[in-house]
Structure formats: structure tokens, C-alpha cells
Write an enzyme that holds these catalytic residues in place. Structure first.
Site, PDB file in Angstrom:
ATOM      1  N   GLU A   1      66.858  52.180  25.289  1.00 52.64           N
ATOM      2  CA  GLU A   1      67.106  51.083  26.216  1.00 52.64           C
ATOM      3  C   GLU A   1      65.936  50.701  27.129  1.00 52.64           C
ATOM      4  OE1 GLU A   1      70.836  51.714  28.298  1.00 52.64           O
ATOM      5  OE2 GLU A   1      71.977  51.283  26.489  1.00 52.64           O
TER       6      GLU A   1
ATOM      7  N   GLU B   1      74.891  53.878  20.405  1.00 59.07           N
ATOM      8  CA  GLU B   1      75.825  54.250  21.478  1.00 59.07           C
ATOM      9  C   GLU B   1      76.969  53.255  21.554  1.00 59.07           C
ATOM     10  OE1 GLU B   1      74.449  54.809  25.536  1.00 59.07           O
ATOM     11  OE2 GLU B   1      72.640  55.792  24.807  1.00 59.07           O
TER      12      GLU B   1
HETATM   13  C1  NOJ Z   1      73.389  53.745  27.996  1.00 58.72           C
HETATM   14  C2  NOJ Z   1      72.478  54.902  28.261  1.00 58.72           C
HETATM   15  O1  NOJ Z   1      71.638  55.110  27.176  1.00 58.72           O
HETATM   16  C3  NOJ Z   1      73.213  56.174  28.621  1.00 58.72           C
HETATM   17  O2  NOJ Z   1      72.281  57.060  29.139  1.00 58.72           O
HETATM   18  C4  NOJ Z   1      74.337  55.859  29.576  1.00 58.72           C
HETATM   19  O3  NOJ Z   1      74.938  57.000  30.059  1.00 58.72           O
HETATM   20  C5  NOJ Z   1      75.331  54.996  28.862  1.00 58.72           C
HETATM   21  N1  NOJ Z   1      74.707  53.778  28.445  1.00 58.72           N
HETATM   22  C6  NOJ Z   1      76.552  54.637  29.675  1.00 58.72           C
HETATM   23  O4  NOJ Z   1      76.188  53.851  30.747  1.00 58.72           O
END
Ligand code: NOJ
Length: 453
Positions: free
Chosen positions: A163, A359
Site C-alpha cells: 500500500e 488483503e
Molecule cells: C491495509 C494494511 O495493509 C493493513 O496493515 C491494515 O491493518 C489493514 N489494511 C486494515 O486496515
């Protein structure tokens, strides 16, 4: 049709969010250790110094994954644990820890997918300019080389960056994530360019130095648009809107897809972005775009929600309000399962790489019920709806895997421990893990390869 026989059913975490042991065995500090000390930066001043104590409890956590039956585990390596000052001296205790973890996973027949960078940037390198330093991509390449030397004999799946919209956008533009900077746009874009260069150099290092066959990807935020109806006009409005660079009001100036996907997959910055950013554009050296676009094997995307879009009566693209009473998660994110259909479809159309959902998951306010169990029917419903849409996408485009965020409730960055994303409930006082109902549900879905969805 649907999910292939070898579909990768996984779960994901990140080092700073679960490991703890922040001051043990020679780990160096990261920008998140620094951020957590800033007054008011994190919910109730919490931090990741203990987190889920995974550093000591990794065997328990692998055993839980085995019990659930996950096929793959996406974890991240803490750069400052492995190389405490970011470059140079390697911490053998960290090598030992990650070796043990990898071996434990392999013994449990769980395939590791390793993220090289999930936000815990070495503090020492930040003090030397961080992502703004022209050498920053080389630092990352050197770190990648160390990872290859020690772990690539057993690990073949690599994810470079997690991200960039967050660690550059929220971290260097809005200042709400580590390192907490609010830089002028030209510096934000320069930091972003260096991060993408780092990605490209890392891909080259992995290809050149890995000791086994590799499978490489990248995990940006999937900022998806969903058409209001199946009408071709709305579908096209959603597609155009999804691949547009715009400045969204108070949100990060760099929160979009194409700025972060196009250079990697198409070898150029999107024209509308170049125009929008104008004189703030980073300096691009002649070989940069070739390095950045060194081919990868899959297109990852972290997808949680989306915006709804239609073409209005004047032929313009219009974002549609979800309306009163629409369902939102505990984070305030809209529940929009169709993001799992349109996201993979639109990304595949544009980038022509197999899709991995790196994710997806749901935050909730879970607790242990009076019967000692954790009942999370909303999460089961959420996941069921999202996976059903993913299955529809998999009928049409190659979708190779899905990583559920997260294995465990963990340190949710600025939200601290207030937000629970886990399949497994973490009691932060005792470190006792309790499988939530959703963990048993996911276990069944994996065992039947999503047949009942
Ligand atoms: C994206 C992130 O990569 C992760 O670290 C985070 O905990 C989750 N989203 C949930 O917000």
C-alpha cells in the site's frame, strides 16, 4: 469455473502489527516506533511494542493456521529487525526468528508469501532522508538481497511493497501514518517515485538472486469503483473513474490507482496525473521507468470497499451516495461486496496479470461471549458476500488467491487495538487466542474450495 483447484486460500498479517518484541534481540527502531511516541497520534497512545507477541508465540499461531486449514500465509519481514540500521550489519537473531517461522510454516504445509515492506521503515534510514534520499531504492535493493540470501531457498512467493498510497500518501502527505510528515506535493511524489524504484530494483534482485523459482507481486490499495447498475454506461463510468487521477478534497492528493499501478504494469505514469501534478512531477531518470516496470507475476490489490458510480443524465460520471442506513463496518467503511467482482475485473482488463487479493476482511467490535466463544455473524456474512463476488470474478478473469486480513486481531496502526480484524480473537492481557466463529466458517470454505458460496 469459480475457484481453481489450486486456489490460494490464505490469511495475512504484518510484522509491526503482530510481532511485538520491539526492544528484544537487537531489533532496530522503525518509523512506527517513533510515530507511536507522538502525542495524540495513536488511539490511547498505544503501540506495537508487545502487540500479539507473535515473536514468542509464532508456533501457536502457525498451529492455529494449520487448524483452520489455510494454504498460505502472507507475513512481512521487519526490515529494522533484520538490519537494525537499515543497511549494513545483519541481526542473526532476526535471521533465526524468520528461519524458524518459515520452517514451522513449511512443516505445517502452509506456503509463505513474504512482504518485504509493510510500513516499518528503519528509523535510522528515515534520519538519512528516508524515501526522499536518492539512495533509498538502493538501500531497499540491498535489504532484498539479504532476504534472498537467507530465505529464498525455501520461500518462492514475494510481495515487494504494501500500500504505497498509505505509507506515502497517509505517511508523507497527510501525516497521519508514520513517519507523520506533511510534505509539499513535489516531495511526496519524489518519495513515491523512489518507493516505486525500490520496488523495481527489488524485483530485479529477487529474479537474479533467488535460489528457487519465484512468484512476485505487489500489494497496493485497490481503490475500486462499482457501477450503480449493470448498464454499459454505468460500467464504463465506473471503469473511467477507477483509473483516473483526481484530488479528492481533504483526502490524500495521491489516493488513486493509476499513479501506483500504471508505472509498475504499464511502464509510465498516467497522462492525467502528469497533467494534474504538472511542475510538481518528480525527476525521472532515463532508466527509471524500465526498472519500475520490471515484469512481475501477479497483480495484487488490498480491497475492502469501493465507491459507487453512475453516468448521470448529462452523460457525466457521478459518484452516488450510499444513502441513509447503508451498512458500514466499525471503521466506517461501506460494505460493498461487488468490489470483489469489479476490482479484479477492471484490474485484469487494464493490467493483464493474474489477480491476487492480497488483503480483504472486516473490522468489528468483537468480544468473548458468556459461553466463552466469539460470535461474529457480521464477519461471516461480510466474507460470504465478498467471496461470492470474487467467485463470480474468477469465472471471468484469472484470480489466483485470496488473503484474509487478518489471522489475528492486532495493532491497527492509528486505531491501536480498538479495531479487531482477526479470525482469531487476541486477549491483549493474557495473549490467549480464541478462534472466532468466522475462523471455523473460513475453515469450511477452504475445505470445500468455496463450493457453497
Ligand atoms: C491495509 C494494511 O495493509 C493493513 O496493515 C491494515 O491493518 C489493514 N489494511 C486494515 O486496515
Amino acid at each position: 469455473m469459480g475457484f481453481s483447484k489450486d486456489f490460494v486460500w490464505g490469511t495475512a498479517t504484518a510484522a509491526y502489527q503482530i510481532e511485538g518484541a520491539a526492544y528484544e534481540d537487537g531489533r532496530g527502531l522503525s518509523v512506527w516506533d517513533m510515530m507511536c511516541r507522538k502525542q495524540g497520534a495513536i488511539y490511547k497512545g498505544q503501540d506495537g511494542s508487545v502487540a500479539c507477541d507473535h515473536y514468542h508465540l509464532f508456533k501457536t499461531d502457525v498451529a492455529i493456521m494449520k487448524q483452520i486449514g489455510v494454504k498460505a500465509y502472507r507475513l512481512s519481514i521487519s526490515w529494522p529487525r533484520l538490519i537494525p540500521t537499515g543497511t549494513g550489519q545483519i541481526n542473526q537473531k532476526a535471521v533465526e526468528f524468520y528461519n524458524n517461522l518459515i520452517n514451522e510454516l513449511l512443516a505445517a504445509e502452509i506456503t509463505p508469501y513474504i512482504t518485504l515492506f509493510h510500513w516499518d521503515y528503519p528509523l535510522e534510514l528515515y534520519c538519512r532522508g528516508g524515501w526522499l534520499n536518492p539512495e533509498s531504492s538502493d538501500w531497499f535493493a540491498q535489504y532484498t538481497s539479504v532476504v534472498m540470501e537467507y530465505f529464498s531457498d525455501r520461500v518462492k512467493n514475494w510481495i515487494t511493497l504494501n500500500e504505497p498510497q498509505c505509507f506515502i500518501g497517509l505517511g508523507h502527505c497527510e501525516g497521519i501514518h508514520a513517519p507523520g510528515d506533511k510534505l509539499p506535493l513535489e516531495e511526496v511524489l519524489r518519495a513515491g517515485h523512489n518507493a516505486m524504484l525500490a520496488h523495481g530494483k527489488a524485483v530485479q534482485v529477487i529474479r537474479a538472486e533467488a535460489k528457487t523459482k519465484t512468484n512476485i507481486g505487489y500489494a497496493p490499495v485497490g481503490d475500486v469503483r462499482v457501477p450503480l447498475t449493470m448498464d454499459a454506461k454505468d460500467v464504463n463510468a465506473a471503469r473511467i473513474s477507477m483509473f483516473k487521477v483526481t484530488e479528492h478534497g481533504a483526502e490524500s492528493k495521491v489516493w488513486n490507482n493509476t499513479w501506483w499501478f500504471d508505472p509498475i504494469f504499464l511502464g509510465k505514469y498516467p497522462d492525467d496525473g502528469v497533467e494534474l501534478y504538472g511542475s510538481k512531477m518528480p525527476k525521472i531518470n532515463s532508466k527509471d521507468m524500465d526498472i519500475i516496470s520490471t515484469p512481475v507475476d501477479f497483480c495484487g490489490a488490498n480491497i475492502y470497499h469501493a465507491r459507487l458510480v453512475k453516468q448521470n443524465d448529462n452523460g457525466q460520471i457521478q459518484e452516488v451516495d450510499f444513502g441513509q442506513g447503508y451498512p458500514y463496518t466499525f471503521y466506517g467503511w461501506p460494505v460493498i461486496p461487488q468490489s470483489m467482482y469489479w476490482g479484479p475485473k477492471f484490474y485484469y482488463e487494464r493490467y493483464k496479470k493474474p489477480i491476487m487479493i492480497t488483503e480483504n476482511g472486516m473490522v468489528n467490535s468483537d468480544w468473548i461471549s458468556i459461553d466463552g466463544k466469539v460470535h461474529d455473524p457480521q464477519r461471516i456474512d461480510f466474507l460470504g458476500r465478498y467471496l461470492k463476488e470474487l467467485k463470480l470474478a474468477a469465472d471471468e478473469v484469472p484470480v489466483h488467491g485470496y488473503f484474509l486480513w487478518s489471522l489475528l486481531d492486532n495493532f491497527e496502526w492509528t486505531m491501536g487495538y480498538n479495531q479487531r480484524f482477526g479470525l482469531v480473537y487476541t486477549d491483549y492481557n493474557t495473549q490467549k487466542r480464541t478462534l472466532k466463529d468466522s475462523a471455523y466458517w473460513y475453515s469450511r470454505i477452504i475445505a470445500e474450495n468455496g463450493e457453497s458460496l
